[in-house]
Design an enzyme around this catalytic site. Sequence first.
Site, mmCIF file in Angstrom:
data_model
loop_
_atom_site.group_PDB
_atom_site.id
_atom_site.type_symbol
_atom_site.label_atom_id
_atom_site.label_comp_id
_atom_site.label_asym_id
_atom_site.label_seq_id
_atom_site.Cartn_x
_atom_site.Cartn_y
_atom_site.Cartn_z
ATOM 1 N N ASP A 51 1.064 -0.997 -0.126
ATOM 2 C CA ASP A 51 -0.537 0.014 -0.124
ATOM 3 C C ASP A 51 0.914 1.321 0.419
ATOM 4 O O ASP A 51 0.551 2.560 0.629
ATOM 5 C CB ASP A 51 -0.843 0.068 1.574
ATOM 6 C CG ASP A 51 -0.449 -0.165 2.565
ATOM 7 O OD1 ASP A 51 0.765 -0.338 2.409
ATOM 8 O OD2 ASP A 51 -1.137 0.337 3.386
ATOM 9 N N HIS A 255 24.548 8.524 -18.099
ATOM 10 C CA HIS A 255 22.989 8.702 -17.011
ATOM 11 C C HIS A 255 23.425 7.141 -16.278
ATOM 12 O O HIS A 255 22.228 6.530 -15.421
ATOM 13 C CB HIS A 255 21.718 8.391 -18.000
ATOM 14 C CG HIS A 255 21.411 9.273 -18.601
ATOM 15 N ND1 HIS A 255 20.053 9.285 -19.368
ATOM 16 C CD2 HIS A 255 21.802 10.757 -18.849
ATOM 17 C CE1 HIS A 255 20.121 10.448 -19.824
ATOM 18 N NE2 HIS A 255 20.645 11.439 -19.873
ATOM 19 N N ASP A 272 24.932 16.043 -11.713
ATOM 20 C CA ASP A 272 23.599 16.507 -12.848
ATOM 21 C C ASP A 272 22.892 16.229 -12.129
ATOM 22 O O ASP A 272 22.307 14.992 -11.842
ATOM 23 C CB ASP A 272 23.892 15.100 -13.901
ATOM 24 C CG ASP A 272 22.434 16.243 -15.279
ATOM 25 O OD1 ASP A 272 21.779 16.641 -15.332
ATOM 26 O OD2 ASP A 272 22.851 15.399 -16.232
ATOM 27 N N ASP A 283 17.711 21.698 -14.653
ATOM 28 C CA ASP A 283 18.499 20.678 -15.550
ATOM 29 C C ASP A 283 20.344 21.332 -15.541
ATOM 30 O O ASP A 283 20.210 21.762 -16.141
ATOM 31 C CB ASP A 283 18.582 20.261 -16.737
ATOM 32 C CG ASP A 283 18.621 19.179 -16.717
ATOM 33 O OD1 ASP A 283 19.615 18.495 -16.415
ATOM 34 O OD2 ASP A 283 18.281 19.053 -18.325
ATOM 35 N N HIS A 364 26.208 12.551 -27.392
ATOM 36 C CA HIS A 364 25.183 13.004 -26.783
ATOM 37 C C HIS A 364 24.738 14.619 -27.666
ATOM 38 O O HIS A 364 25.534 15.245 -28.002
ATOM 39 C CB HIS A 364 24.409 13.142 -25.388
ATOM 40 C CG HIS A 364 25.279 13.729 -24.587
ATOM 41 N ND1 HIS A 364 25.206 15.119 -24.309
ATOM 42 C CD2 HIS A 364 25.834 13.353 -24.002
ATOM 43 C CE1 HIS A 364 26.119 15.810 -23.760
ATOM 44 N NE2 HIS A 364 26.836 14.779 -23.342
ATOM 45 N N HIS A 368 18.389 20.543 -25.208
ATOM 46 C CA HIS A 368 16.771 19.566 -25.289
ATOM 47 C C HIS A 368 16.008 20.624 -24.257
ATOM 48 O O HIS A 368 16.789 22.257 -23.603
ATOM 49 C CB HIS A 368 16.239 18.335 -24.648
ATOM 50 C CG HIS A 368 17.313 18.161 -22.993
ATOM 51 N ND1 HIS A 368 16.196 19.322 -21.784
ATOM 52 C CD2 HIS A 368 18.307 18.545 -22.139
ATOM 53 C CE1 HIS A 368 17.059 18.867 -20.937
ATOM 54 N NE2 HIS A 368 18.286 18.565 -20.816
ATOM 55 N N HIS A 375 12.655 16.763 -19.896
ATOM 56 C CA HIS A 375 12.855 17.235 -21.622
ATOM 57 C C HIS A 375 11.281 17.305 -22.328
ATOM 58 O O HIS A 375 10.684 16.633 -21.999
ATOM 59 C CB HIS A 375 12.776 15.877 -21.976
ATOM 60 C CG HIS A 375 14.549 14.696 -21.797
ATOM 61 N ND1 HIS A 375 15.228 13.778 -21.591
ATOM 62 C CD2 HIS A 375 15.551 16.254 -20.975
ATOM 63 C CE1 HIS A 375 16.548 13.742 -21.496
ATOM 64 N NE2 HIS A 375 17.114 14.473 -20.575
ATOM 65 N N GLU A 398 24.844 21.624 -23.509
ATOM 66 C CA GLU A 398 25.312 20.498 -22.078
ATOM 67 C C GLU A 398 26.013 19.539 -23.138
ATOM 68 O O GLU A 398 25.833 19.155 -22.883
ATOM 69 C CB GLU A 398 24.152 19.194 -21.535
ATOM 70 C CG GLU A 398 23.057 19.161 -21.793
ATOM 71 C CD GLU A 398 22.085 18.758 -21.708
ATOM 72 O OE1 GLU A 398 22.963 17.413 -21.261
ATOM 73 O OE2 GLU A 398 20.772 18.333 -21.385
ATOM 74 N N TYR A 402 33.717 12.382 -23.016
ATOM 75 C CA TYR A 402 33.511 11.524 -21.481
ATOM 76 C C TYR A 402 34.951 10.534 -21.554
ATOM 77 O O TYR A 402 35.021 10.188 -23.908
ATOM 78 C CB TYR A 402 32.551 10.595 -21.663
ATOM 79 C CG TYR A 402 31.510 11.488 -21.603
ATOM 80 C CD1 TYR A 402 30.971 11.542 -20.350
ATOM 81 C CD2 TYR A 402 30.636 11.641 -23.150
ATOM 82 C CE1 TYR A 402 29.653 12.851 -20.408
ATOM 83 C CE2 TYR A 402 30.060 13.188 -22.503
ATOM 84 C CZ TYR A 402 29.760 14.189 -21.562
ATOM 85 O OH TYR A 402 28.456 14.858 -21.263
ATOM 86 N N ARG A 422 30.936 17.131 -18.008
ATOM 87 C CA ARG A 422 29.307 17.522 -18.578
ATOM 88 C C ARG A 422 29.388 19.542 -17.719
ATOM 89 O O ARG A 422 29.383 19.571 -16.923
ATOM 90 C CB ARG A 422 28.458 16.804 -19.037
ATOM 91 C CG ARG A 422 26.900 17.480 -19.207
ATOM 92 C CD ARG A 422 25.805 16.672 -19.664
ATOM 93 N NE ARG A 422 25.833 16.078 -18.444
ATOM 94 C CZ ARG A 422 25.549 14.764 -18.614
ATOM 95 N NH1 ARG A 422 26.265 13.786 -19.405
ATOM 96 N NH2 ARG A 422 25.114 14.045 -17.417
ATOM 97 N N GLU A 424 26.239 21.854 -17.832
ATOM 98 C CA GLU A 424 25.122 22.239 -18.372
ATOM 99 C C GLU A 424 24.133 23.429 -17.347
ATOM 100 O O GLU A 424 24.325 23.139 -16.528
ATOM 101 C CB GLU A 424 24.480 20.713 -17.985
ATOM 102 C CG GLU A 424 22.407 21.181 -18.169
ATOM 103 C CD GLU A 424 21.453 19.900 -18.429
ATOM 104 O OE1 GLU A 424 22.229 18.906 -17.350
ATOM 105 O OE2 GLU A 424 20.699 19.338 -18.809
#
Length: 457
Positions: A51, A255, A272, A283, A364, A368, A375, A398, A402, A422, A424
Amino acid sequence: MFADAVGRLPPQPSPTPNHEYRERQQRLTSQFNNEDIFIIAAPHEAVHSNDVHYRYRTSSDIIYLTGWFDPECSLVIRNDEGTWKTCLFVQPKDTLKEIWEGRRPGVEGALSDYAVDEAYSNSELEECLADWFSSSNRVFHRGGVNLHLDALIDEAVRRRDRPRQHFGTGPTVIQDPSPFLAELRLRKSASEIEQMKYASEVSSLAHELAMRHSKNGVNECQLQAIIEGFFSYAGASGWAYPSIVGCGENATILHYTVNNEACKDGEVILIDAGAEYRGYASDITRSWPISGTFTDAQKEIYSLVLKSQEAAIAACKVGNSYTKPHDEARRVLAEGLIELGIISQSVEDALDPDNGELRRWYMHNTSHWIGLDVHDVGVYKPGGTPRTLEAGMCLTVEPGLYFGAWRPDVDCPEQYANIGIRIEDDVLVTADGPVILTDACPKTIEDIQSIVGNQTL
Ligand code: GLY
Ligand code: MN
Ligand code: MN
């Protein structure tokens, strides 16, 4: 531990006023015919176990059109003899449920406090729709959220009963309303920008706190706890997407969300993470050395990513194609990697989408849309042509590099092994140029080095 940071926050903005929700509804219905009916269902609460439920997040479109956040509701907009009526179906007031689960606005609260014309209990939806469908032709509805409602609408369209045969009444078409909503949501109002700015301020300070508490041995999950703890402390509803907190080779996994390893001197951490405030996302990604000092190799890569990000942000201008920031970021990265001897192709060859070496280290997109969804909605290439940026659009910028030494598909240059960077930010396009909503978050090498590790729990 959060008091100083909270003291630096601006006051929370006013909620979006009801007249603005009315204007949004009006902009939507002005594109409809009087025989159209528009129906959106909020997602059901999802069970975690037994529950216990997951944190509830309603439909972004329902938030956009009404500001209603409570679970288990449906929004219907229909035309009643020439007048558009916004009708909300909600959980009714129920003392026993409210004792256990919390207060409900109910039908009365929906009518008195929200930009709706009619409110009903959820149990009345079926009967109301049966009535309203008799004068409808096109049903704007996106299926897949509430399967019972999907079946009901499907049945209404397929039904071949006497009224249909005698009078030709009843819906004949189901159409996805998402494109209409996406076009509206793509351009942010002043009130939306205020909510996004607050989410951005909270997230910026959260990143700064994580920088301050970074030191040899700290666990990724501890930095995550500081960030997400601050989100709640500062009045955000939580994260806008699961936080990515990766140190060392984990920083090279785009990610990564395991967030459970000890961080070590010599490594770079990539975080991130962004807060959600009144439904609006922020973001932010920042990358920093756990020791507080970038090594020469880390500095080379960080400076290059920062340079590419600055070029991309400068390209977030009214009239530019939305692909321009990506093109700028890629060009700067390719030139820099050639200069560092990491890429041995010409700039043009390095940028080739199929055989260019840039893809090995930057795989990447740069941007966005961002808004009620991290997104966010909005077609990037309507009719196949890249969209032109307009004032009020918000996008992330961003770029990253890597160097996963663990990757079997590439030969990672040794001196850059497991450096993942990165950077961003969230950018608002305005007539006066790009405005960085997340500009309070430290970003220069000097600022980062002066902040990392200077606070203990
Ligand atoms: N946080 C996910 C992204 O940057 O797109
Ligand atoms: Mn992003
Ligand atoms: Mn991000």
